[in-house]
Design a protein around this motif. Structure first.
Motif, PDB file in Angstrom:
ATOM      1  N   SER A   1       0.854  -1.189   0.000  1.00  0.00           N
ATOM      2  CA  SER A   1       0.000   0.000   0.000  1.00  0.00           C
ATOM      3  C   SER A   1       0.888   1.236   0.000  1.00  0.00           C
ATOM      4  CB  SER A   1      -0.912   0.043   1.230  1.00  0.00           C
ATOM      5  OG  SER A   1      -1.815  -1.040   1.221  1.00  0.00           O
ATOM      6  N   VAL A   2       0.530   2.233  -0.807  1.00  0.00           N
ATOM      7  CA  VAL A   2       1.308   3.481  -0.864  1.00  0.00           C
ATOM      8  C   VAL A   2       0.346   4.657  -0.879  1.00  0.00           C
ATOM      9  CG1 VAL A   2       3.248   2.416  -2.074  1.00  0.00           C
ATOM     10  CG2 VAL A   2       1.403   3.463  -3.382  1.00  0.00           C
ATOM     11  N   ILE A   3       0.845   5.804  -0.404  1.00  0.00           N
ATOM     12  CA  ILE A   3       0.037   7.024  -0.382  1.00  0.00           C
ATOM     13  C   ILE A   3       0.030   7.647  -1.770  1.00  0.00           C
ATOM     14  CG2 ILE A   3       1.962   8.530   0.278  1.00  0.00           C
ATOM     15  CD1 ILE A   3      -0.004  10.080   2.034  1.00  0.00           C
ATOM     16  N   ILE A   4      -1.110   8.161  -2.177  1.00  0.00           N
ATOM     17  CA  ILE A   4      -1.222   8.946  -3.412  1.00  0.00           C
ATOM     18  C   ILE A   4      -1.197  10.404  -2.983  1.00  0.00           C
ATOM     19  CG2 ILE A   4      -2.632   9.502  -5.419  1.00  0.00           C
ATOM     20  CD1 ILE A   4      -3.907   6.738  -5.165  1.00  0.00           C
ATOM     21  N   GLY A   5      -0.140  11.101  -3.369  1.00  0.00           N
ATOM     22  CA  GLY A   5       0.057  12.463  -2.897  1.00  0.00           C
ATOM     23  C   GLY A   5       1.185  12.481  -1.886  1.00  0.00           C
TER      24      GLY A   5
ATOM     25  N   GLY B   1      -3.309   0.348  -3.525  1.00  0.00           N
ATOM     26  CA  GLY B   1      -2.905  -0.908  -2.913  1.00  0.00           C
ATOM     27  C   GLY B   1      -3.035  -2.071  -3.873  1.00  0.00           C
ATOM     28  N   VAL B   2      -2.153  -3.066  -3.698  1.00  0.00           N
ATOM     29  CA  VAL B   2      -2.222  -4.298  -4.479  1.00  0.00           C
ATOM     30  C   VAL B   2      -2.066  -5.463  -3.505  1.00  0.00           C
ATOM     31  CG1 VAL B   2       0.257  -4.188  -4.977  1.00  0.00           C
ATOM     32  CG2 VAL B   2      -1.237  -5.601  -6.410  1.00  0.00           C
ATOM     33  N   HIS B   3      -2.872  -6.583  -3.694  1.00  0.00           N
ATOM     34  CA  HIS B   3      -2.928  -7.629  -2.668  1.00  0.00           C
ATOM     35  C   HIS B   3      -3.054  -9.008  -3.307  1.00  0.00           C
ATOM     36  CE1 HIS B   3      -3.754  -4.280   0.081  1.00  0.00           C
ATOM     37  NE2 HIS B   3      -4.674  -3.878  -0.791  1.00  0.00           N
ATOM     38  N   THR B   4      -2.596 -10.005  -2.519  1.00  0.00           N
ATOM     39  CA  THR B   4      -2.734 -11.411  -2.924  1.00  0.00           C
ATOM     40  C   THR B   4      -3.340 -12.201  -1.779  1.00  0.00           C
ATOM     41  OG1 THR B   4      -0.523 -11.988  -2.117  1.00  0.00           O
ATOM     42  CG2 THR B   4      -0.706 -11.262  -4.415  1.00  0.00           C
ATOM     43  N   THR B   5      -3.968 -13.334  -2.147  1.00  0.00           N
ATOM     44  CA  THR B   5      -4.549 -14.195  -1.111  1.00  0.00           C
ATOM     45  C   THR B   5      -3.551 -15.232  -0.621  1.00  0.00           C
ATOM     46  OG1 THR B   5      -5.461 -15.605  -2.850  1.00  0.00           O
ATOM     47  CG2 THR B   5      -6.891 -13.890  -1.957  1.00  0.00           C
ATOM     48  N   GLU B   6      -2.489 -15.430  -1.381  1.00  0.00           N
ATOM     49  CA  GLU B   6      -1.418 -16.322  -0.957  1.00  0.00           C
ATOM     50  C   GLU B   6      -0.288 -15.512  -0.346  1.00  0.00           C
ATOM     51  OE1 GLU B   6      -1.490 -19.591  -1.069  1.00  0.00           O
ATOM     52  OE2 GLU B   6      -3.460 -19.683  -2.061  1.00  0.00           O
TER      53      GLU B   6
END
Length: 652
Positions: A131-135, A145-150
């Motif tokens: 996860s990163v801040i925009i701004g 944010g980008v996520h995985t279930t594994e």
């Protein structure tokens, strides 16, 4: 499976190269598109594909900053995008990310100790992510944010990639904001706006500016700005416009004002700026010219100057006081008056000063409040003490021909002597009341003795008195009773000012209802009809106003003549006051006697004709005067009478 475009290259290198190409593609799209939602959607899709993830999201910070909502995303359950929210408290992942300039990498959400994962992630089985801040932390827009279930270890390159994509979004969002702000200015019907090349070539002009010349946009686009029709045919203004353009092209912010002429010959004045627009290297890439038509303001200023000159002549000769004028910044623009000769401050000391700076704290605070009310169109009168003198200051708004308030004026009068006379009068009235009380007390005692002995004579010798004796005794008793009534009336009259209740909002409908109820026996015996219109709320003493109505209605019934009394009570608004009228159709009053009816103990009819002490109307008049009003009568013999009085309106 299709062959990799990178052949047998190192997988890590291939992934890195792919990430850089994705950043470049998104950056190009961000520069070219004006559809921010489409860019955000494409970004989430691209990030998921590039990092081979299950979910991607863009969360936008809500105005209250207590939550973010899911503006765009990939992989989430139907209906969540555009509606789901995530809290931003300190213990949440979103809150932690918004306070962190670096990417926030989560290896396993189930064992994370820095923050708690939101329901949005835990409900979808998310375990790892970035996860990163925009701004920026100082000016955040949201979160990518980008996520995985594994469970997965995101590399430093992965985190840098997500941060770079967030930076692309931040740049596109800021560009959109800038574009919208510029568009709002460009479309403002009150502002003339032009966009120029650094060499002065016209790129675009808004419609508001085009209405000032007889030409189309195509006629001026591509032309040199100072040679366009706005600047006339002469060289005077054109040379200035060329100079302003060149200074802006060199990076200077230029303010200007120019007097120009419309095609129909009407003169007008523009006031505005030439503002350079620079790129990231600081080079000027364009010039924005924005200005307003200030013709009316200039006319207004000229009228203000003329007005000030007229008022200055008046003010400099104003006796026993001072006159000032002030602008809408509460700054004195004029001060004059003969009273300055006796003050520790001069007129030149005031002019140019703000009101709060010119006077001691309490005086300045009082005047500033009145000045602000004047700028809202309200006239105020205030009392202040300054330089051991008492002042009454009337503060009035000043308006132009269109009724617009542009400042205010004060007229201050030295009322020290009047105040001192009032104080002496109040002291005199107090002594008068003390005298009236003492005199009435001294008179009451012998009256009680006379009454007691008359009653004793009647009981003891009543049977022995002849007809004349009984008549004489009756006269004596009646005289003692009348004397007592007159003394009581005199006491009431003397105590109107000193023993009345404080003035407060009073509903006259209730007051008159109470009076009519008290007079019910007289009303029934006389067959009187009393019509009462809608009555207002006033500032008054309810007890004293009840006396006024009782006296007026009693008189209207008593002096009705041979016909049953017909009485009307009405009210009419007169500015800040109410005019109350009690109209009857009785015997009326001769014009020569109308002033006499308000004098103490003056009677127009004998006691055989009408009972009373002759003090009722005098008492009514004094009560009304205590309320700041006046009482008068309009009447003709045989035509009835109208008693009218004014009372201050209660504040809404």
């Amino acid at each position: 499976m299709p062959p990799s475009p990178y052949g047998d290259a190192d997988p890590a290198l291939a992934a890195y190269t792919r990430q850089q190409e994705t950043i470049a593609e998104l950056g190009q799209q961000g520069l070219e598109t004006d559809d921010l939602d489409q860019l955000i959607h494409d970004t989430t899709v691209t990030v998921v594909e590039t990092l081979d993830a299950d979910y991607a999201k863009v969360l936008e910070l809500l105005p209250d900053e207590e939550a973010v909502f899911l503006r765009q995303g990939v992989g989430w359950d139907d209906g969540l995008v555009g509606t789901a929210t995530v809290p931003t408290d300190q213990d949440s992942q979103a809150g932690f990310t918004l306070l962190t300039e670096e990417p926030v990498v989560v290896d396993d959400l189930r064992t994370e100790e820095r923050f708690s994962g939101p329901d949005l992630l835990t409900d979808h089985g998310v375990r790892s992510g970035v996860s990163v801040i925009i701004g920026s932390v100082d000016d955040p827009w949201g979160i990518l944010g980008v996520h995985t279930t594994e469970a997965r270890e995101f590399t430093e390159h992965d985190a840098t990639f997500v941060q770079s994509v967030a930076n692309v979004l931040a740049t596109a969002i800021e560009n959109t904001r800038t574009q919208r702000r510029f568009q709002a200015v460009f479309e403002d019907p009150n502002i003339l706006v032009g966009l120029l090349e650094p060499d002065g070539t016209v790129m675009d002009i808004n419609q508001t500016a085009m209405e000032y010349i007889d030409a189309d946009l195509d006629d001026v686009t591509g032309e040199i700005f100072w040679e366009t029709p706005w600047w006339g045919e002469g060289d005077d203004v054109r040379a200035d416009v060329k100079e302003w353009t060149e200074r802006a092209a060199a990076g200077e912010y230029v303010e200007f004002e120019a007097d120009l002429t419309r095609p129909d010959g009407e003169r007008y004045t523009l006031n505005g700026t030439f503002r350079p627009v620079t790129d990231d290297d600081g080079d000027v890439v364009s010039i924005i010219v924005s200005d307003r038509d200030v013709t009316e303001r200039k006319r207004h200023e000229r009228r203000l100057r003329k007005s000030e000159q007229r008022h200055r002549t008046l003010a400099e000769n104003f006796p026993n006081g001072i006159v000032t004028m002030f602008d809408d910044d509460l700054r004195y623009t004029l001060a004059a008056g003969l009273a300055f000769d006796d003050l520790p401050v001069s007129s030149s000391d005031l002019e140019g000063q703000f009101v709060r700076e010119a006077w001691p704290d309490e005086v300045g605070e009082t005047l500033e409040s009145a000045f602000r009310d004047a700028l809202e169109g309200e006239t105020r009168t205030v009392e202040v003490e300054y330089a051991h003198r008492e002042w009454i200051i009337r503060v009035v708004p000043l308006t132009d021909d269109d009724g617009t308030v542009f400042g205010g004026m004060t007229i201050a009068q030295d009322v020290t002597e009047q105040v001192e006379r009032q104080r002496k009068l109040e002291a005199s009235n107090e002594r008068l009341e003390q005298f009236a009380y003492a005199a009435s007390h001294d008179l009451q005692e012998p009256l009680r003795m006379v009454s007691s002995y008359l009653q004793l004579i009647e009981r003891r010798y009543g049977d022995d008195l002849d007809e004349d004796g009984e008549e004489f005794l009756e006269y004596a008793v009646d005289g003692a009773d009348r004397m007592r009534e007159m003394i009581d009336g005199l006491l009431q009259y003397s105590r109107v000012d000193t023993q009345g209740d404080p003035l407060e909002p009073v509903d006259l409908d209730d007051v008159v209802d109470d009076v009519i109820e008290d007079l019910q026996l007289q009303i029934e015996e006389s067959g009187a009809e009393i019509a009462v219109g809608s009555l207002p709320r006033v500032e008054g003493d309810a007890s004293q106003l009840r006396q006024v109505f009782q006296n007026l209605l009693t008189n209207a019934i008593a002096y009705s003549g041979d016909e049953p009394p017909s009485i009307r009570v009405t009210a009419d608004r007169r500015g800040q006051r109410w005019l109350i009228s009690v109209r009857d159709e009785g015997i009326g009053i001769d014009p020569e006697d109308q002033d006499l009816v308000f004098e103490v103990f003056q009677r127009l009819h004998s006691r055989d004709e009408q009972a009373g002490t002759g003090i009722g109307l005098a008492l009514c008049q004094r009560i009304v005067e205590r309320h700041g009003g006046r009482l008068w009568v309009e009447s003709e013999p045989g035509e009835g009478s109208t008693f009218s009085f004014t009372l201050p309106a209660a504040e809404e």
